[in-house]
Design a protein around this motif. Sequence first.
Motif, PDB file in Angstrom:
ATOM      1  N   GLU A 256       0.834  -1.207   0.000  1.00  0.00           N
ATOM      2  CA  GLU A 256       0.000   0.000   0.000  1.00  0.00           C
ATOM      3  C   GLU A 256       0.866   1.252   0.000  1.00  0.00           C
ATOM      4  O   GLU A 256       0.555   2.228  -0.699  1.00  0.00           O
ATOM      5  CB  GLU A 256      -0.922  -0.017   1.222  1.00  0.00           C
ATOM      6  N   GLN A 257       1.954   1.217   0.796  1.00  0.00           N
ATOM      7  CA  GLN A 257       2.862   2.360   0.832  1.00  0.00           C
ATOM      8  C   GLN A 257       3.521   2.563  -0.529  1.00  0.00           C
ATOM      9  O   GLN A 257       3.719   3.705  -0.964  1.00  0.00           O
ATOM     10  CB  GLN A 257       3.920   2.151   1.914  1.00  0.00           C
ATOM     11  N   LYS A 258       3.842   1.448  -1.189  1.00  0.00           N
ATOM     12  CA  LYS A 258       4.467   1.541  -2.509  1.00  0.00           C
ATOM     13  C   LYS A 258       3.515   2.183  -3.503  1.00  0.00           C
ATOM     14  O   LYS A 258       3.916   3.030  -4.311  1.00  0.00           O
ATOM     15  CB  LYS A 258       4.878   0.142  -2.987  1.00  0.00           C
ATOM     16  N   VAL A 259       2.232   1.783  -3.436  1.00  0.00           N
ATOM     17  CA  VAL A 259       1.224   2.366  -4.333  1.00  0.00           C
ATOM     18  C   VAL A 259       1.091   3.862  -4.066  1.00  0.00           C
ATOM     19  O   VAL A 259       1.023   4.673  -5.007  1.00  0.00           O
ATOM     20  CB  VAL A 259      -0.138   1.658  -4.152  1.00  0.00           C
ATOM     21  N   THR A 260       1.061   4.230  -2.768  1.00  0.00           N
ATOM     22  CA  THR A 260       0.946   5.650  -2.400  1.00  0.00           C
ATOM     23  C   THR A 260       2.139   6.446  -2.908  1.00  0.00           C
ATOM     24  O   THR A 260       1.981   7.544  -3.467  1.00  0.00           O
ATOM     25  CB  THR A 260       0.835   5.793  -0.866  1.00  0.00           C
ATOM     26  N   LEU A 261       3.359   5.906  -2.710  1.00  0.00           N
ATOM     27  CA  LEU A 261       4.567   6.592  -3.171  1.00  0.00           C
ATOM     28  C   LEU A 261       4.585   6.727  -4.687  1.00  0.00           C
ATOM     29  O   LEU A 261       4.980   7.774  -5.224  1.00  0.00           O
ATOM     30  CB  LEU A 261       5.811   5.835  -2.689  1.00  0.00           C
ATOM     31  N   GLU A 262       4.158   5.672  -5.377  1.00  0.00           N
ATOM     32  CA  GLU A 262       4.122   5.731  -6.837  1.00  0.00           C
ATOM     33  C   GLU A 262       3.113   6.772  -7.316  1.00  0.00           C
ATOM     34  O   GLU A 262       3.345   7.480  -8.302  1.00  0.00           O
ATOM     35  CB  GLU A 262       3.788   4.346  -7.404  1.00  0.00           C
ATOM     36  N   LYS A 263       1.987   6.863  -6.584  1.00  0.00           N
ATOM     37  CA  LYS A 263       0.969   7.848  -6.931  1.00  0.00           C
ATOM     38  C   LYS A 263       1.500   9.256  -6.712  1.00  0.00           C
ATOM     39  O   LYS A 263       1.308  10.154  -7.559  1.00  0.00           O
ATOM     40  CB  LYS A 263      -0.280   7.620  -6.084  1.00  0.00           C
ATOM     41  N   GLN A 264       2.185   9.445  -5.561  1.00  0.00           N
ATOM     42  CA  GLN A 264       2.770  10.751  -5.272  1.00  0.00           C
ATOM     43  C   GLN A 264       3.835  11.120  -6.305  1.00  0.00           C
ATOM     44  O   GLN A 264       3.917  12.275  -6.745  1.00  0.00           O
ATOM     45  CB  GLN A 264       3.373  10.755  -3.864  1.00  0.00           C
ATOM     46  N   LYS A 265       4.646  10.142  -6.677  1.00  0.00           N
ATOM     47  CA  LYS A 265       5.685  10.387  -7.684  1.00  0.00           C
ATOM     48  C   LYS A 265       5.056  10.760  -9.022  1.00  0.00           C
ATOM     49  O   LYS A 265       5.534  11.656  -9.722  1.00  0.00           O
ATOM     50  CB  LYS A 265       6.564   9.142  -7.848  1.00  0.00           C
ATOM     51  N   SER A 266       3.973  10.067  -9.333  1.00  0.00           N
ATOM     52  CA  SER A 266       3.278  10.363 -10.584  1.00  0.00           C
ATOM     53  C   SER A 266       2.728  11.782 -10.575  1.00  0.00           C
ATOM     54  O   SER A 266       2.818  12.500 -11.588  1.00  0.00           O
ATOM     55  CB  SER A 266       2.142   9.361 -10.783  1.00  0.00           C
ATOM     56  N   GLN A 267       2.167  12.179  -9.423  1.00  0.00           N
ATOM     57  CA  GLN A 267       1.636  13.535  -9.304  1.00  0.00           C
ATOM     58  C   GLN A 267       2.750  14.571  -9.421  1.00  0.00           C
ATOM     59  O   GLN A 267       2.585  15.608 -10.080  1.00  0.00           O
ATOM     60  CB  GLN A 267       0.903  13.690  -7.968  1.00  0.00           C
ATOM     61  N   LEU A 268       3.909  14.299  -8.761  1.00  0.00           N
ATOM     62  CA  LEU A 268       5.050  15.211  -8.843  1.00  0.00           C
ATOM     63  C   LEU A 268       5.583  15.302 -10.265  1.00  0.00           C
ATOM     64  O   LEU A 268       5.938  16.391 -10.741  1.00  0.00           O
ATOM     65  CB  LEU A 268       6.157  14.754  -7.886  1.00  0.00           C
ATOM     66  N   ASP A 269       5.631  14.136 -10.934  1.00  0.00           N
ATOM     67  CA  ASP A 269       6.102  14.121 -12.322  1.00  0.00           C
ATOM     68  C   ASP A 269       5.160  14.934 -13.205  1.00  0.00           C
ATOM     69  O   ASP A 269       5.606  15.658 -14.116  1.00  0.00           O
ATOM     70  CB  ASP A 269       6.193  12.686 -12.837  1.00  0.00           C
ATOM     71  N   GLU A 270       3.861  14.810 -12.935  1.00  0.00           N
ATOM     72  CA  GLU A 270       2.872  15.550 -13.717  1.00  0.00           C
ATOM     73  C   GLU A 270       3.018  17.059 -13.486  1.00  0.00           C
ATOM     74  O   GLU A 270       2.969  17.848 -14.435  1.00  0.00           O
ATOM     75  CB  GLU A 270       1.464  15.086 -13.326  1.00  0.00           C
ATOM     76  N   LYS A 271       3.217  17.434 -12.200  1.00  0.00           N
ATOM     77  CA  LYS A 271       3.396  18.849 -11.884  1.00  0.00           C
ATOM     78  C   LYS A 271       4.675  19.387 -12.515  1.00  0.00           C
ATOM     79  O   LYS A 271       4.714  20.530 -13.010  1.00  0.00           O
ATOM     80  CB  LYS A 271       3.425  19.049 -10.378  1.00  0.00           C
ATOM     81  N   ALA A 272       5.730  18.564 -12.484  1.00  0.00           N
ATOM     82  CA  ALA A 272       7.000  18.983 -13.082  1.00  0.00           C
ATOM     83  C   ALA A 272       6.844  19.183 -14.586  1.00  0.00           C
ATOM     84  O   ALA A 272       7.388  20.133 -15.175  1.00  0.00           O
ATOM     85  CB  ALA A 272       8.077  17.950 -12.794  1.00  0.00           C
ATOM     86  N   ALA A 273       6.068  18.281 -15.211  1.00  0.00           N
ATOM     87  CA  ALA A 273       5.837  18.391 -16.654  1.00  0.00           C
ATOM     88  C   ALA A 273       5.045  19.665 -16.969  1.00  0.00           C
ATOM     89  O   ALA A 273       5.322  20.356 -17.960  1.00  0.00           O
ATOM     90  CB  ALA A 273       5.086  17.161 -17.150  1.00  0.00           C
ATOM     91  N   GLN A 274       4.042  19.938 -16.113  1.00  0.00           N
ATOM     92  CA  GLN A 274       3.245  21.153 -16.308  1.00  0.00           C
ATOM     93  C   GLN A 274       4.110  22.400 -16.145  1.00  0.00           C
ATOM     94  O   GLN A 274       3.975  23.377 -16.898  1.00  0.00           O
ATOM     95  CB  GLN A 274       2.085  21.173 -15.309  1.00  0.00           C
ATOM     96  N   LEU A 275       5.002  22.372 -15.136  1.00  0.00           N
ATOM     97  CA  LEU A 275       5.906  23.507 -14.911  1.00  0.00           C
ATOM     98  C   LEU A 275       6.851  23.700 -16.079  1.00  0.00           C
ATOM     99  O   LEU A 275       7.108  24.835 -16.519  1.00  0.00           O
ATOM    100  CB  LEU A 275       6.691  23.278 -13.614  1.00  0.00           C
ATOM    101  N   ASP A 276       7.361  22.584 -16.602  1.00  0.00           N
ATOM    102  CA  ASP A 276       8.263  22.667 -17.759  1.00  0.00           C
ATOM    103  C   ASP A 276       7.524  23.261 -18.961  1.00  0.00           C
ATOM    104  O   ASP A 276       8.100  24.058 -19.727  1.00  0.00           O
ATOM    105  CB  ASP A 276       8.791  21.272 -18.113  1.00  0.00           C
ATOM    106  N   LYS A 278       4.920  25.321 -18.856  1.00  0.00           N
ATOM    107  CA  LYS A 278       4.693  26.738 -18.604  1.00  0.00           C
ATOM    108  C   LYS A 278       5.977  27.536 -18.815  1.00  0.00           C
ATOM    109  O   LYS A 278       5.967  28.648 -19.374  1.00  0.00           O
ATOM    110  CB  LYS A 278       4.182  26.951 -17.190  1.00  0.00           C
ATOM    111  N   THR A 279       7.091  26.946 -18.362  1.00  0.00           N
ATOM    112  CA  THR A 279       8.392  27.615 -18.535  1.00  0.00           C
ATOM    113  C   THR A 279       8.719  27.771 -20.016  1.00  0.00           C
ATOM    114  O   THR A 279       9.213  28.823 -20.464  1.00  0.00           O
ATOM    115  CB  THR A 279       9.498  26.822 -17.825  1.00  0.00           C
ATOM    116  N   ALA A 280       8.425  26.717 -20.806  1.00  0.00           N
ATOM    117  CA  ALA A 280       8.688  26.765 -22.247  1.00  0.00           C
ATOM    118  C   ALA A 280       7.819  27.824 -22.915  1.00  0.00           C
ATOM    119  O   ALA A 280       8.282  28.572 -23.799  1.00  0.00           O
ATOM    120  CB  ALA A 280       8.421  25.381 -22.857  1.00  0.00           C
TER     121      ALA A 280
END
Length: 315
Positions: A256-276, A278-280
């Motif tokens: 369950e913790q692994k699923v949560t961490l993967e979900k959080q990582k996915s959200q961070l990756d998505e936010k990073a992609a959105q930021l990139d 916007k920066t572009a």
Amino acid sequence: MIHIANPIYDVVFKYLMADERIARTILSALLKMDIVEIEVRPHEYPNSQRDTLSVFRIDFAATVRNADDTTHIVLIELQKTWLETETLRFRQYLGVQYQNPANMNKDGYGLPMIAVYLLGHRVGNIEEPVLYVHHEARNRDGQVVTKGLPDPFVSSLTHDSVIVQIPLLHGQVNTRLDQVLSFFDQTQKSRDDQHTLLIDEGRYADDPDMHRILNRLLSAASEPKMRQDMNVEDEYFSIIEKRDTEILMRDRKLAEQKVTLEKQKSQLDEKAAQLDEKTAQLRTSVRMLHKKGISAEEIADMLSMDCDTVQSMLD
């Protein structure tokens, strides 16, 4: 109706199979062979080492009478377990048999081997109480090859298996195999004492082999030392079950913790992609304004940006 000792317990099963005639009766029925002589063989994994081992095993060398009245020897690897056990343990035991030089015949070939598994649990969704797993030899076109078989070389490298799912043993007692396995039927367990089974003695009328098994288990039920040893097994398996439950809960929590961490990582990756992105877009806007002759300072003021940041986008 009489009370007999429950042979699902290792101490009772060992006591039962120590009787050579009973061992022949049970294994003949299981293997559907005419076993005329049987010998217990030593093995490398003592059953007394129970700290990590939840499998009880006995190795036999059996002399089998063929249809033409000749005989041959087969090895029988009998393994019994209460709990769901890693198949690796079963494979390790078989590996010991294959490696043992004593299990080779005088011509240098391995003796034929049959693995028998008495399981105190079900296997997946298989509904058959007894499974016979045989290996077939086929040619490259998928056709069964019979000419020249059995061959000692092929028999040395493959083995058949018999798998008994004890939880599925219940119903009519018709065949010889049904009779033998009825002594392991846990639906006959006494309500007040799981160490004993309540058996209808009349089922086995006029059958001396079945009466011998019955009397052996009846004798075991009346021995205080046997009862004590069964209590020890109960305690042991209670500890094992508790340990396995804790491991299961731990693994589930980690999953369950692994699923949560993967979900959080996915959200961070998505936010990073959105930021990139916007920066572009911002960089594109800055460069377009600069091409129109607007200075970096003016662009910074227009877009509420730091002047150094604007300059870095223009570099």
